[in-house]
Design a protein around this motif. Sequence first.
Motif, PDB file in Angstrom:
ATOM      1  N   GLU A  41       0.798  -1.221   0.000  1.00 12.46           N
ATOM      2  CA  GLU A  41       0.000   0.000   0.000  1.00 12.46           C
ATOM      3  C   GLU A  41       0.835   1.277   0.000  1.00 12.46           C
ATOM      4  O   GLU A  41       0.342   2.344  -0.325  1.00 12.46           O
ATOM      5  N   VAL A  42       2.130   1.186   0.345  1.00  9.90           N
ATOM      6  CA  VAL A  42       2.991   2.367   0.349  1.00  9.90           C
ATOM      7  C   VAL A  42       3.567   2.641  -1.050  1.00  9.90           C
ATOM      8  O   VAL A  42       4.105   3.716  -1.302  1.00  9.90           O
ATOM      9  N   ALA A  43       3.401   1.708  -1.962  1.00 15.27           N
ATOM     10  CA  ALA A  43       3.907   1.859  -3.327  1.00 15.27           C
ATOM     11  C   ALA A  43       3.073   2.885  -4.092  1.00 15.27           C
ATOM     12  O   ALA A  43       1.936   3.178  -3.727  1.00 15.27           O
ATOM     13  N   PRO A  44       3.616   3.423  -5.171  1.00 17.61           N
ATOM     14  CA  PRO A  44       2.827   4.337  -6.003  1.00 17.61           C
ATOM     15  C   PRO A  44       1.585   3.635  -6.544  1.00 17.61           C
ATOM     16  O   PRO A  44       1.570   2.408  -6.699  1.00 17.61           O
ATOM     17  N   SER A  45       0.566   4.409  -6.841  1.00 14.95           N
ATOM     18  CA  SER A  45      -0.660   3.856  -7.409  1.00 14.95           C
ATOM     19  C   SER A  45      -0.362   3.161  -8.729  1.00 14.95           C
ATOM     20  O   SER A  45       0.640   3.458  -9.394  1.00 14.95           O
ATOM     21  N   ASP A  46      -1.226   2.229  -9.098  1.00 14.33           N
ATOM     22  CA  ASP A  46      -1.057   1.547 -10.383  1.00 14.33           C
ATOM     23  C   ASP A  46      -1.025   2.545 -11.531  1.00 14.33           C
ATOM     24  O   ASP A  46      -0.238   2.418 -12.464  1.00 14.33           O
ATOM     25  N   GLU A  47      -1.893   3.552 -11.464  1.00 20.76           N
ATOM     26  CA  GLU A  47      -1.957   4.568 -12.517  1.00 20.76           C
ATOM     27  C   GLU A  47      -0.617   5.288 -12.671  1.00 20.76           C
ATOM     28  O   GLU A  47      -0.114   5.457 -13.778  1.00 20.76           O
ATOM     29  N   LEU A  48      -0.025   5.690 -11.566  1.00 20.90           N
ATOM     30  CA  LEU A  48       1.248   6.408 -11.608  1.00 20.90           C
ATOM     31  C   LEU A  48       2.382   5.492 -12.056  1.00 20.90           C
ATOM     32  O   LEU A  48       3.226   5.886 -12.864  1.00 20.90           O
ATOM     33  N   ARG A  49       2.399   4.282 -11.542  1.00 16.84           N
ATOM     34  CA  ARG A  49       3.433   3.321 -11.933  1.00 16.84           C
ATOM     35  C   ARG A  49       3.395   3.061 -13.440  1.00 16.84           C
ATOM     36  O   ARG A  49       4.418   3.080 -14.115  1.00 16.84           O
ATOM     37  N   ALA A  51       2.098   5.008 -15.761  1.00 19.79           N
ATOM     38  CA  ALA A  51       2.446   6.235 -16.482  1.00 19.79           C
ATOM     39  C   ALA A  51       3.964   6.387 -16.588  1.00 19.79           C
ATOM     40  O   ALA A  51       4.478   6.789 -17.645  1.00 19.79           O
ATOM     41  N   LEU A  52       4.686   6.052 -15.540  1.00 23.40           N
ATOM     42  CA  LEU A  52       6.149   6.134 -15.575  1.00 23.40           C
ATOM     43  C   LEU A  52       6.715   5.137 -16.576  1.00 23.40           C
ATOM     44  O   LEU A  52       7.556   5.492 -17.405  1.00 23.40           O
ATOM     45  N   HIS A  53       6.252   3.901 -16.503  1.00 28.08           N
ATOM     46  CA  HIS A  53       6.783   2.866 -17.397  1.00 28.08           C
ATOM     47  C   HIS A  53       6.413   3.099 -18.852  1.00 28.08           C
ATOM     48  O   HIS A  53       7.155   2.704 -19.749  1.00 28.08           O
ATOM     49  N   ALA A  54       5.298   3.773 -19.103  1.00 28.45           N
ATOM     50  CA  ALA A  54       4.876   4.072 -20.482  1.00 28.45           C
ATOM     51  C   ALA A  54       5.547   5.333 -21.015  1.00 28.45           C
ATOM     52  O   ALA A  54       5.385   5.667 -22.188  1.00 28.45           O
ATOM     53  N   GLY A  55       6.281   6.037 -20.171  1.00 22.30           N
ATOM     54  CA  GLY A  55       6.940   7.260 -20.596  1.00 22.30           C
ATOM     55  C   GLY A  55       6.013   8.469 -20.627  1.00 22.30           C
ATOM     56  O   GLY A  55       6.368   9.508 -21.173  1.00 22.30           O
ATOM     57  N   GLU A  56       4.834   8.344 -20.039  1.00 27.06           N
ATOM     58  CA  GLU A  56       3.878   9.453 -20.016  1.00 27.06           C
ATOM     59  C   GLU A  56       4.277  10.530 -19.000  1.00 27.06           C
ATOM     60  O   GLU A  56       3.780  11.652 -19.067  1.00 27.06           O
ATOM     61  N   VAL A  57       5.136  10.172 -18.076  1.00 24.94           N
ATOM     62  CA  VAL A  57       5.624  11.104 -17.065  1.00 24.94           C
ATOM     63  C   VAL A  57       7.117  10.820 -16.863  1.00 24.94           C
ATOM     64  O   VAL A  57       7.540   9.660 -16.887  1.00 24.94           O
ATOM     65  N   ASP A  58       7.917  11.890 -16.728  1.00 27.82           N
ATOM     66  CA  ASP A  58       9.339  11.695 -16.467  1.00 27.82           C
ATOM     67  C   ASP A  58       9.546  11.437 -14.974  1.00 27.82           C
ATOM     68  O   ASP A  58       8.599  11.504 -14.180  1.00 27.82           O
ATOM     69  N   PHE A  59      10.787  11.164 -14.566  1.00 29.17           N
ATOM     70  CA  PHE A  59      11.013  10.797 -13.176  1.00 29.17           C
ATOM     71  C   PHE A  59      10.721  11.956 -12.226  1.00 29.17           C
ATOM     72  O   PHE A  59      10.212  11.743 -11.125  1.00 29.17           O
ATOM     73  N   ALA A  60      11.007  13.175 -12.650  1.00 33.35           N
ATOM     74  CA  ALA A  60      10.697  14.335 -11.803  1.00 33.35           C
ATOM     75  C   ALA A  60       9.187  14.440 -11.580  1.00 33.35           C
ATOM     76  O   ALA A  60       8.728  14.686 -10.461  1.00 33.35           O
ATOM     77  N   GLY A  61       8.427  14.246 -12.638  1.00 38.00           N
ATOM     78  CA  GLY A  61       6.968  14.273 -12.512  1.00 38.00           C
ATOM     79  C   GLY A  61       6.463  13.124 -11.658  1.00 38.00           C
ATOM     80  O   GLY A  61       5.541  13.293 -10.852  1.00 38.00           O
ATOM     81  N   PHE A  62       7.061  11.953 -11.848  1.00 42.12           N
ATOM     82  CA  PHE A  62       6.713  10.787 -11.031  1.00 42.12           C
ATOM     83  C   PHE A  62       6.964  11.080  -9.553  1.00 42.12           C
ATOM     84  O   PHE A  62       6.119  10.819  -8.703  1.00 42.12           O
ATOM     85  N   THR A  63       8.142  11.632  -9.274  1.00 42.11           N
ATOM     86  CA  THR A  63       8.512  11.944  -7.898  1.00 42.11           C
ATOM     87  C   THR A  63       7.499  12.895  -7.274  1.00 42.11           C
ATOM     88  O   THR A  63       7.032  12.666  -6.159  1.00 42.11           O
ATOM     89  N   HIS A  64       7.155  13.957  -7.983  1.00 41.33           N
ATOM     90  CA  HIS A  64       6.199  14.933  -7.476  1.00 41.33           C
ATOM     91  C   HIS A  64       4.842  14.291  -7.199  1.00 41.33           C
ATOM     92  O   HIS A  64       4.257  14.482  -6.127  1.00 41.33           O
ATOM     93  N   ARG A  65       4.344  13.516  -8.132  1.00 41.93           N
ATOM     94  CA  ARG A  65       3.031  12.891  -7.962  1.00 41.93           C
ATOM     95  C   ARG A  65       3.055  11.825  -6.866  1.00 41.93           C
ATOM     96  O   ARG A  65       2.099  11.695  -6.099  1.00 41.93           O
ATOM     97  N   TYR A  66       4.149  11.073  -6.778  1.00 43.17           N
ATOM     98  CA  TYR A  66       4.257  10.061  -5.719  1.00 43.17           C
ATOM     99  C   TYR A  66       4.298  10.734  -4.348  1.00 43.17           C
ATOM    100  O   TYR A  66       3.662  10.274  -3.390  1.00 43.17           O
ATOM    101  N   GLN A  67       5.015  11.846  -4.234  1.00 48.80           N
ATOM    102  CA  GLN A  67       5.051  12.571  -2.973  1.00 48.80           C
ATOM    103  C   GLN A  67       3.662  13.086  -2.595  1.00 48.80           C
ATOM    104  O   GLN A  67       3.308  13.102  -1.419  1.00 48.80           O
ATOM    105  N   GLN A  68       2.871  13.478  -3.583  1.00 48.23           N
ATOM    106  CA  GLN A  68       1.494  13.888  -3.309  1.00 48.23           C
ATOM    107  C   GLN A  68       0.682  12.710  -2.771  1.00 48.23           C
ATOM    108  O   GLN A  68      -0.116  12.874  -1.846  1.00 48.23           O
ATOM    109  N   GLU A  69       0.890  11.531  -3.367  1.00 45.46           N
ATOM    110  CA  GLU A  69       0.194  10.331  -2.876  1.00 45.46           C
ATOM    111  C   GLU A  69       0.620  10.015  -1.443  1.00 45.46           C
ATOM    112  O   GLU A  69      -0.220   9.666  -0.597  1.00 45.46           O
ATOM    113  N   LEU A  70       1.910  10.143  -1.152  1.00 42.73           N
ATOM    114  CA  LEU A  70       2.393   9.885   0.206  1.00 42.73           C
ATOM    115  C   LEU A  70       1.799  10.879   1.201  1.00 42.73           C
ATOM    116  O   LEU A  70       1.373  10.498   2.293  1.00 42.73           O
ATOM    117  N   ALA A  71       1.744  12.145   0.819  1.00 41.33           N
ATOM    118  CA  ALA A  71       1.189  13.169   1.696  1.00 41.33           C
ATOM    119  C   ALA A  71      -0.290  12.914   1.984  1.00 41.33           C
ATOM    120  O   ALA A  71      -0.768  13.183   3.086  1.00 41.33           O
TER     121      ALA A  71
END
Length: 128
Positions: A41-49, A51-71
């Motif tokens: 449950e602490v892992a990024p959402s399936d949607e975000l994961r 998106a990263l693997h498909a190249g729809e979001v770069d690592f900086a964007g992934f980091t920002h969105r994952y931090q939002q999920e953590l918050a």
Amino acid sequence: MIYCKRVYESAAPGDGQRVLVDRLWPRNRRKQDLHGQWLREVAPSDELRKALHAGEVDFAGFTHRYQQELAAHPEHWYPLLDLAQQGDLTLLYAGKDTEHNNARVLADWLEDELLRRGPGSSPVCYAP
């Protein structure tokens, strides 16, 4: 100290508590070989994961969105903070990229939270 390590590497005495922080179970890995626990449950959402693997979001964007999920869900990472305050903690991940993965983002998040709380802070007690 919080460490990050590929789940395919052998367990070592210096690992402390070992926690798999991926949403999916790693391929070709038996559960008894984990030598730790799995907190999916602490892992990024399936949607975000995805998106990263498909190249729809770069690592900086992934980091920002994952931090939002953590918050938004501190109840997911509070148990890890407790473990980190008790001693060494190793966050396990399956990805091949050792620099750009969710475990690194999570480790930085936890380290920042520990610094924010300051030295000698009492352990977090979280009851769902």
